[in-house]
Design a protein around this motif. Structure first.
Motif, short mmCIF file in Angstrom:
data_model
loop_
_atom_site.label_atom_id
_atom_site.label_comp_id
_atom_site.label_asym_id
_atom_site.label_seq_id
_atom_site.Cartn_x
_atom_site.Cartn_y
_atom_site.Cartn_z
N VAL A 238 20.16 -88.49 30.23
CA VAL A 238 20.05 -89.76 30.95
C VAL A 238 20.99 -90.77 30.34
CG1 VAL A 238 17.64 -89.36 31.60
CG2 VAL A 238 18.16 -90.64 29.50
N ILE A 239 21.35 -91.77 31.13
CA ILE A 239 22.11 -92.92 30.61
C ILE A 239 21.34 -94.18 30.99
CG2 ILE A 239 24.35 -91.76 30.76
CD1 ILE A 239 24.89 -93.39 33.32
N TYR A 240 21.57 -95.25 30.22
CA TYR A 240 20.99 -96.53 30.60
C TYR A 240 21.67 -97.02 31.87
CZ TYR A 240 18.50 -96.97 26.17
OH TYR A 240 17.64 -96.78 25.12
N SER A 241 20.87 -97.50 32.83
CA SER A 241 21.42 -97.93 34.11
C SER A 241 22.02 -99.34 34.04
CB SER A 241 20.33 -97.89 35.18
OG SER A 241 19.25 -98.73 34.85
N ARG A 242 21.67 -100.11 33.04
CA ARG A 242 22.16 -101.50 32.96
C ARG A 242 23.65 -101.54 32.65
NH1 ARG A 242 18.60 -102.14 27.52
NH2 ARG A 242 20.13 -101.47 25.98
N ASP A 243 24.27 -102.61 33.05
CA ASP A 243 25.68 -102.85 32.80
C ASP A 243 25.85 -103.27 31.34
OD1 ASP A 243 28.34 -103.76 32.76
OD2 ASP A 243 28.20 -104.60 34.78
N ARG B 184 12.72 -97.30 35.11
CA ARG B 184 13.64 -98.03 35.99
C ARG B 184 14.96 -98.33 35.29
NH1 ARG B 184 12.09 -100.46 40.75
NH2 ARG B 184 13.46 -102.07 41.60
N GLY B 185 14.99 -98.17 33.99
CA GLY B 185 16.16 -98.57 33.21
C GLY B 185 17.09 -97.46 32.83
N THR B 186 16.82 -96.22 33.28
CA THR B 186 17.72 -95.10 33.02
C THR B 186 17.92 -94.31 34.31
OG1 THR B 186 15.86 -93.68 32.36
CG2 THR B 186 17.07 -94.81 30.60
N LYS B 187 18.98 -93.52 34.34
CA LYS B 187 19.19 -92.61 35.46
C LYS B 187 19.70 -91.27 34.93
CE LYS B 187 23.73 -94.66 36.55
NZ LYS B 187 24.51 -95.31 37.64
N SER C 182 21.00 -108.93 38.59
CA SER C 182 22.23 -108.15 38.73
C SER C 182 22.59 -107.51 37.39
CB SER C 182 23.37 -109.03 39.23
OG SER C 182 23.54 -110.17 38.42
N GLY C 183 23.01 -106.26 37.46
CA GLY C 183 23.37 -105.52 36.25
C GLY C 183 22.19 -104.92 35.52
N HIS C 184 20.98 -105.17 35.98
CA HIS C 184 19.75 -104.67 35.35
C HIS C 184 19.04 -103.71 36.30
CE1 HIS C 184 20.44 -108.47 33.20
NE2 HIS C 184 19.61 -108.07 32.26
N GLY C 185 18.23 -102.83 35.74
CA GLY C 185 17.39 -101.96 36.55
C GLY C 185 18.16 -101.22 37.62
N MET C 186 17.73 -101.37 38.87
CA MET C 186 18.37 -100.69 40.00
C MET C 186 19.33 -101.58 40.76
SD MET C 186 15.23 -98.43 41.54
CE MET C 186 14.39 -97.18 40.54
N SER C 187 19.57 -102.81 40.28
CA SER C 187 20.53 -103.69 40.95
C SER C 187 21.97 -103.28 40.62
CB SER C 187 20.30 -105.15 40.54
OG SER C 187 19.12 -105.66 41.12
N SER C 188 22.87 -103.59 41.55
CA SER C 188 24.27 -103.23 41.37
C SER C 188 24.90 -104.00 40.22
CB SER C 188 25.06 -103.51 42.65
OG SER C 188 24.57 -102.76 43.73
N HIS C 189 25.90 -103.37 39.59
CA HIS C 189 26.70 -104.04 38.58
C HIS C 189 27.71 -104.95 39.27
CE1 HIS C 189 26.01 -100.58 35.47
NE2 HIS C 189 24.89 -101.01 36.03
N GLY D 261 12.80 -110.21 31.51
CA GLY D 261 13.57 -110.69 30.37
C GLY D 261 14.92 -110.01 30.22
N TRP D 262 15.68 -110.48 29.25
CA TRP D 262 17.04 -109.99 28.96
C TRP D 262 17.01 -108.50 28.68
CZ3 TRP D 262 19.70 -110.22 23.66
CH2 TRP D 262 21.07 -109.97 23.78
N LEU D 263 17.86 -107.75 29.37
CA LEU D 263 18.04 -106.30 29.23
C LEU D 263 16.87 -105.49 29.78
CD1 LEU D 263 19.54 -106.05 25.60
CD2 LEU D 263 20.73 -106.50 27.74
N ASP D 264 15.86 -106.16 30.33
CA ASP D 264 14.69 -105.44 30.87
C ASP D 264 14.87 -105.22 32.38
OD1 ASP D 264 13.63 -105.52 28.31
OD2 ASP D 264 12.54 -107.37 28.67
N ASN D 265 13.80 -105.01 33.09
CA ASN D 265 13.86 -104.80 34.54
C ASN D 265 12.50 -105.11 35.15
OD1 ASN D 265 12.26 -102.19 34.54
ND2 ASN D 265 14.01 -101.53 33.30
N ALA D 266 12.39 -104.94 36.46
CA ALA D 266 11.19 -105.33 37.19
C ALA D 266 9.94 -104.59 36.73
CB ALA D 266 11.41 -105.10 38.69
N ASN D 267 10.09 -103.43 36.11
CA ASN D 267 8.92 -102.68 35.65
C ASN D 267 8.13 -103.39 34.55
OD1 ASN D 267 9.57 -100.64 37.41
ND2 ASN D 267 9.49 -99.00 35.90
#
Length: 300
Positions: free
Chosen positions: A194-199, A185-188, A58-65, A31-37
């Motif tokens: 930590v920061i949110y990994s999403r764009d 999966r949504g932070t790094k 794209s722009g979510h989880g571990m995918s590139s922005h 879903g929106w703003l979520d990730n594969a987890n």
């Protein structure tokens, strides 16, 4: 579980896979703003003979922005799906989509109807229509929102506890444990926390400006068997979601009239994240649908 990466011109699309590669392929869309987890707790309860791939849009989880100045639109996520299944070599597969992932799955099943065997929608109507009289306002909101957030800024650094608190405040349906699963999966990690990994650009809800009437029209191109699972405390009860109950009923009626015996609707007790908070409530319905033999006309 295996991590996957698909090359794209701006970097990579990330995904994770479960099950034997020779198994029946199932693409899982979050879903929106979520990730594969979001599927971590559900997939272990589903038929283990299937091969599941959960994609980070794209722009979510571990995918590139995406590159600077580029927007994220629902049609771009449909393109993400096309890139992923092309890289996987899948010619025919099922889609399991939650919320926005169901919308992207629905659009893909309409544009590429010959490829989708089954479409399973988790608290999603498969479309996100915009009221005809508000389409111009919708587009103006998108453009002005992008203009505000494209100004370069430093991402906010949180403690892990602070990041979880922020996520739960924005998603009242998430349990604490489910929030932790998404944030894995949504932070790094960065210096100090930590920061949110999403764009930040994906926070613009950039749905395709389709009216209900247009959604019902393109729905007719679907060849997939469709299973909709609606949570009684999810979208159906949420008039702030952008799809109110009247529009939802129109779309469900459209599925019933268009798909006939190829459509099934199941109501379950739970909220918008029932598949993650209480996956056993939906696992049986999904399993039955995945194990059901598709009609002859839908096979290659």
């Amino acid at each position: 579980m295996t991590e996957l990466r698909f090359a794209v011109p701006w970097g990579q699309l990330a995904a994770k896979a479960w099950g034997p590669q020779e198994g029946r392929p199932v693409l899982c869309l979050h879903g929106w703003l979520d990730n594969a987890n979001t599927f971590d707790r559900l997939i272990p309860l589903l038929p283990q003979a299937c091969h599941y791939v959960a994609l980070d849009f794209s722009g979510h989880g571990m995918s590139s922005h995406r590159p600077p100045g580029v927007r994220y639109e629902h049609l771009d996520y449909v393109t993400d799906v096309h890139r992923a299944v092309t890289a996987l070599g899948w010619r025919k597969f099922s889609i399991l989509g939650h919320s926005m992932g169901g919308v992207i799955g629905g659009m893909f099943a309409c544009v590429f109807p010959e490829t989708v065997r089954q479409l399973i929608l988790l608290d999603s109507y498969g479309f996100f229509p915009i009221a005809s009289g508000t389409i111009l306002g919708h587009l103006k909101k998108i453009i002005t929102h992008y203009a505000r957030i494209e100004v370069p800024s430093t991402p906010k650094v949180y403690t892990p506890e602070g990041a979880l608190q922020r996520l739960l405040e924005a998603n009242s349906a998430l349990s604490t444990d489910s929030g932790k699963v998404l944030l894995e999966r949504g932070t790094k990690e960065v210096p100090g926390g930590v920061i949110y990994s999403r764009d930040i650009r994906i926070t613009v809800n950039n749905a395709a400006p389709l009216s209900v009437e247009q959604c019902l029209l393109i729905m007719k191109s679907m060849r997939a068997d469709v299973q909709v699972i609606i949570a009684n405390e999810g979208l159906l009860a949420d008039r702030k979601s952008g799809i109110n109950t009247d529009v939802g009923k129109d779309l469900l009626r459209g599925f019933t009239e268009t798909m006939k015996e190829r459509f099934q609707l199941t109501m379950v007790d739970g909220d918008h994240f029932v598949h993650l908070n209480d996956p056993e409530k939906v696992a049986g319905v999904i399993t039955n649908h995945l194990l059901k033999e598709p009609p002859v006309h839908s096979q290659l």
